[in-house]
Design a protein around this motif. Sequence first.
Motif, PDB file in Angstrom:
ATOM      1  N   ALA A  16     -15.899   3.161-147.879  1.00 10.31           N
ATOM      2  CA  ALA A  16     -15.358   4.648-147.200  1.00 10.31           C
ATOM      3  C   ALA A  16     -14.371   4.272-146.173  1.00 10.31           C
ATOM      4  O   ALA A  16     -13.299   5.377-146.494  1.00 10.31           O
ATOM      5  CB  ALA A  16     -16.351   5.630-146.570  1.00 10.31           C
ATOM      6  N   THR A  20     -10.499   6.374-147.434  1.00 14.90           N
ATOM      7  CA  THR A  20      -9.800   7.165-146.618  1.00 14.90           C
ATOM      8  C   THR A  20      -8.389   6.696-146.571  1.00 14.90           C
ATOM      9  O   THR A  20      -7.378   7.382-146.492  1.00 14.90           O
ATOM     10  CB  THR A  20     -10.573   7.325-145.194  1.00 14.90           C
ATOM     11  N   VAL A 100      -6.933  10.641-134.000  1.00 12.62           N
ATOM     12  CA  VAL A 100      -7.694   9.466-133.596  1.00 12.62           C
ATOM     13  C   VAL A 100      -6.736   8.272-133.593  1.00 12.62           C
ATOM     14  O   VAL A 100      -6.392   7.458-132.742  1.00 12.62           O
ATOM     15  CB  VAL A 100      -9.216   9.130-134.340  1.00 12.62           C
TER      16      VAL A 100
ATOM     17  N   VAL B  97     -11.744   4.766-134.408  1.00 10.50           N
ATOM     18  CA  VAL B  97     -11.070   4.756-135.356  1.00 10.50           C
ATOM     19  C   VAL B  97     -11.571   4.526-136.838  1.00 10.50           C
ATOM     20  O   VAL B  97     -11.403   5.477-137.693  1.00 10.50           O
ATOM     21  CB  VAL B  97      -9.711   3.910-135.333  1.00 10.50           C
ATOM     22  N   ILE B  98     -12.079   3.332-136.908  1.00 10.88           N
ATOM     23  CA  ILE B  98     -12.682   2.969-138.205  1.00 10.88           C
ATOM     24  C   ILE B  98     -13.711   3.985-138.370  1.00 10.88           C
ATOM     25  O   ILE B  98     -14.120   4.227-139.635  1.00 10.88           O
ATOM     26  CB  ILE B  98     -13.021   1.558-138.006  1.00 10.88           C
ATOM     27  N   VAL B 100     -14.195   6.995-137.617  1.00  7.25           N
ATOM     28  CA  VAL B 100     -13.681   8.346-138.146  1.00  7.25           C
ATOM     29  C   VAL B 100     -13.265   8.208-139.610  1.00  7.25           C
ATOM     30  O   VAL B 100     -13.404   9.236-140.306  1.00  7.25           O
ATOM     31  CB  VAL B 100     -12.462   8.756-137.360  1.00  7.25           C
ATOM     32  N   LEU B 101     -12.444   7.147-139.837  1.00  2.00           N
ATOM     33  CA  LEU B 101     -12.125   6.815-141.346  1.00  2.00           C
ATOM     34  C   LEU B 101     -13.315   6.757-142.007  1.00  2.00           C
ATOM     35  O   LEU B 101     -13.381   7.257-143.348  1.00  2.00           O
ATOM     36  CB  LEU B 101     -11.484   5.486-141.366  1.00  2.00           C
ATOM     37  N   LYS B 102     -14.170   6.175-141.780  1.00  2.00           N
ATOM     38  CA  LYS B 102     -15.508   6.055-142.559  1.00  2.00           C
ATOM     39  C   LYS B 102     -15.925   7.334-142.878  1.00  2.00           C
ATOM     40  O   LYS B 102     -16.707   7.475-143.915  1.00  2.00           O
ATOM     41  CB  LYS B 102     -16.522   4.879-141.931  1.00  2.00           C
ATOM     42  N   TRP B 104     -15.033  10.250-142.839  1.00  2.00           N
ATOM     43  CA  TRP B 104     -14.144  11.251-143.669  1.00  2.00           C
ATOM     44  C   TRP B 104     -14.285  10.815-144.914  1.00  2.00           C
ATOM     45  O   TRP B 104     -14.293  11.687-146.005  1.00  2.00           O
ATOM     46  CB  TRP B 104     -12.572  11.195-143.118  1.00  2.00           C
ATOM     47  N   GLY B 105     -14.206   9.502-145.039  1.00  2.00           N
ATOM     48  CA  GLY B 105     -14.321   9.017-146.419  1.00  2.00           C
ATOM     49  C   GLY B 105     -15.752   9.383-147.221  1.00  2.00           C
ATOM     50  O   GLY B 105     -15.835   9.687-148.295  1.00  2.00           O
ATOM     51  N   ASP B 106     -16.676   9.099-146.373  1.00  2.00           N
ATOM     52  CA  ASP B 106     -18.095   9.560-146.890  1.00  2.00           C
ATOM     53  C   ASP B 106     -18.171  10.968-147.292  1.00  2.00           C
ATOM     54  O   ASP B 106     -18.776  11.411-148.157  1.00  2.00           O
ATOM     55  CB  ASP B 106     -19.194   9.535-145.734  1.00  2.00           C
TER      56      ASP B 106
END
Lengths: 119, 119
Positions: A16, A20, A100, B97-98, B100-102, B104-106
């Motif tokens: 994920a 993103t 972020v 950071v990572i 939040v990326l994860k 959003w991806g999920d």
Amino acid sequence: MPRTRHARLDCSPGCAVEATLQFIDGKWKGVILFHLFERTMRFSELRRRLASVTQRMLTAQLRELERDGLVARTIHPEIPPRVEYSLTERGRTLHPVIMVLKDWGDMHALPAPAPSAAA
Amino acid sequence: MPRTRHARLDCSPGCAVEATLQFIDGKWKGVILFHLFERTMRFSELRRRLASVTQRMLTAQLRELERDGLVARTIHPEIPPRVEYSLTERGRTLHPVIMVLKDWGDMHALPAPAPSAAA
DNA sequence: CCGTATCCATTTAGATACTG
DNA sequence: CAGTATCTAAATGGATACGG
């Protein structure tokens, strides 16, 4: 997001994260999104804000963002033509992500604020 | 982060966004960092987790992360050799950071969990 | 004003073979 | 095990010229 367009990764956890990145990577997308969070802008405005971007690249990046459903393109049929770019609902969901990224960059990526007194 | 290594951008606001992306972009860095948040891992472990990465690429990405001060490389002088990778202090600051990326991806990037009953 | 088309240089990344 | 070296394919991105 350069590399292959949204190539399906073997999705183990952590995938994920890359998923993103696929959307916001690509040399200009992050900044484009950042500026569009401020407000809707037309092509020439974005171009000024990005300064060193070429017409070709700006168009290409906007097209990808549009295709990913993050940015909407509105053509006003006037002379001279006016085209405006705005965030979609989906695009707006990226707000926390972009923020972020910006915060980390401000704190850890850029040189150092070089404060006059305290450190 | 592909493109030119940490090219200094004309830093207007929004630059910090790109600046951060420079560190975590690069086809595998995001996932590598993600896995290293779990725990220190040796080369072969990371390789298994990434599955489709080549030796060459994994090495290259790890070298960049190391050079950016995000990952530490520890060589245990044994036979056979054992090399472990862990996050540095700076690397650990990327945790939000990572994540939040994860997240959003999920929620937005992956297809859809395809639930059996409810939707 | 807002693009598109073409050409080209650079960079990235995959495959494969070899080493300490 | 943990790399390095080499070769090549593909993608990215810059410059420039032209079109609606």
